[in-house]
Design a protein around this motif. Structure first.
Motif, short mmCIF file in Angstrom:
data_model
loop_
_atom_site.label_atom_id
_atom_site.label_comp_id
_atom_site.label_asym_id
_atom_site.label_seq_id
_atom_site.Cartn_x
_atom_site.Cartn_y
_atom_site.Cartn_z
N THR A 1 -11.20 -3.45 -11.14
CA THR A 1 -9.99 -2.73 -10.74
C THR A 1 -9.29 -2.10 -11.93
O THR A 1 -8.69 -1.04 -11.82
CB THR A 1 -9.02 -3.64 -9.97
N ASN B 1 -7.67 0.76 -9.99
CA ASN B 1 -7.55 0.54 -8.55
C ASN B 1 -6.74 -0.72 -8.26
O ASN B 1 -7.22 -1.66 -7.63
CB ASN B 1 -8.95 0.43 -7.93
N ASP C 1 -4.50 -0.95 -6.20
CA ASP C 1 -4.25 -1.07 -4.76
C ASP C 1 -5.19 -2.05 -4.07
O ASP C 1 -4.83 -2.66 -3.07
CB ASP C 1 -4.37 0.30 -4.09
N ARG D 1 -3.57 -5.28 -4.53
CA ARG D 1 -2.38 -5.34 -3.67
C ARG D 1 -2.79 -5.66 -2.23
O ARG D 1 -2.13 -6.44 -1.54
CB ARG D 1 -1.62 -4.02 -3.72
N SER D 2 -3.90 -5.06 -1.80
CA SER D 2 -4.39 -5.31 -0.44
C SER D 2 -4.80 -6.76 -0.27
O SER D 2 -4.48 -7.40 0.74
CB SER D 2 -5.57 -4.38 -0.15
N ASP E 1 -1.86 -9.05 0.06
CA ASP E 1 -1.19 -9.01 1.36
C ASP E 1 -2.04 -9.60 2.48
O ASP E 1 -1.61 -9.62 3.64
CB ASP E 1 -0.85 -7.56 1.71
N ARG F 1 5.11 -10.90 -4.71
CA ARG F 1 4.70 -10.70 -3.32
C ARG F 1 4.46 -12.03 -2.61
O ARG F 1 4.65 -12.13 -1.39
CB ARG F 1 3.42 -9.87 -3.27
#
Length: 242
Positions: free
Chosen positions: A127, A132, A134, A137-138, A141, A173
C-alpha cells in the motif's frame, strides 16, 4: 505436493507439551478469540526455517493448502512463505499478485501473531509503494476484527518510511473497539509512531485521553519517562472519574 512435505516437516518439529502451552497462550478455549485453533507445538524459528527452505518451490495451490490447514503453525508457515516471496522478488507484478493473494486469503489469518508477523511486510509495503492507503482504510472499517488489526499493523511499514499520519488516523477509527487485542494493537502502533514524532503522539493522547482505553494508553506511553507516564495515567484516571 510440496505442501505435504512441509506439513510433515512441521509435524516432526512439533511437541505435544509445547502444543498444549500454545493452545492456552493463544486462547483457544470456548468463547475465546482463538477458539478451536490447533497447534503442533513448533516454535516460530522452526516455522521460519521451513518457510525459507521451501518458499521458492511452492506454488499457489501449495500455499492455499497450507493456509487452509487446521494447524496454526502450518498457516503461519504459508504466510511466512508469502513474505519470503514478496520480499525476495524485484518484479512489481509478482509483488502485486502476492499482496492480492494475501488479501484474498485473509480469512485464514485469524490470530494476532499471524497478523503481526506478516501484515506490514506485505500489505504495509504494497500500500505504501502504490500509495493506496484507502485499502487499509477499507480493512479498518471491516466488521472483522482481524481485518482491523491487519490495517493498523500494516501502517508499521508507513511509519518506517517516516509517515505517521495514517497510523494516527486508523488508531482513531477503532479507538473504542470492544476487544482488548485492538486496544493493544492501537497502543503498540501509537508507541511506534511516537518514536518518529513524539510531539504528534502527545498531541493525539491529550486530544483523545477522555476516550482512550487504559490498555491502549499504557502501551502508547510505555517508553515515556516515568514522570510523564504517570502524568498521563493520572490525567486519564481523573477524567474517568469526573
Amino acid at each position: 505436493m510440496i505442501s505435504d512435505e512441509i506439513q510433515r516437516e512441521l509435524q516432526a518439529l512439533g511437541s505435544i507439551g509445547k502444543a498444549a502451552d500454545l493452545a492456552r497462550f493463544f486462547k483457544t478455549g470456548p468463547g475465546e478469540y482463538g477458539e478451536g485453533d490447533r497447534f503442533l507445538g513448533v516454535p516460530v524459528p522452526g516455522v521460519r526455517s521451513v518457510a525459507r527452505r521451501h518458499y521458492a518451490e511452492a506454488g499457489d495451490k501449495d500455499l492455499c493448502r497450507l493456509l487452509e490447514s487446521d494447524f496454526h503453525e502450518v498457516r503461519l508457515c504459508g504466510l511466512l512463505m508469502l513474505v519470503e516471496r514478496y520480499e525476495r522478488t524485484r518484479t512489481r507484478a509478482v509483488r502485486a499478485a502476492t499482496a492480492d493473494f494475501y488479501l484474498r486469503h485473509r480469512t485464514h489469518i485469524n490470530n494476532w501473531d499471524l497478523v503481526d508477523l506478516t501484515a506490514y511486510k506485505i500489505l504495509g509495503r504494497e500500500t505504501f509503494d502504490t500509495n493506496n492507503a484507502d485499502l487499509l482504510r477499507s480493512l479498518s472499517d471491516s466488521e472483522r476484527m482481524w481485518d482491523k488489526r491487519i490495517a493498523i499493523v500494516a501502517t508499521m511499514y508507513w511509519l518506517r518510511q517516516g509517515h505517521s499520519d495514517l497510523t494516527f488516523e486508523l488508531a482513531l477509527r477503532n479507538l473504542n473497539h470492544p476487544h482488548d487485542l485492538m486496544h493493544k494493537a492501537n497502543g503498540w502502533l501509537l508507541r511506534e509512531a511516537g518514536k518518529r514524532d513524539i510531539v504528534a503522539l502527545c498531541d493525539f493522547l491529550r486530544t483523545h485521553i477522555h476516550s482512550l482505553p487504559r490498555t491502549t494508553l499504557r502501551y502508547a506511553i510505555e517508553r515515556f519517562p516515568a514522570e510523564d507516564r504517570q502524568a498521563f495515567l493520572n490525567l486519564s484516571k481523573t477524567l474517568e472519574h469526573a
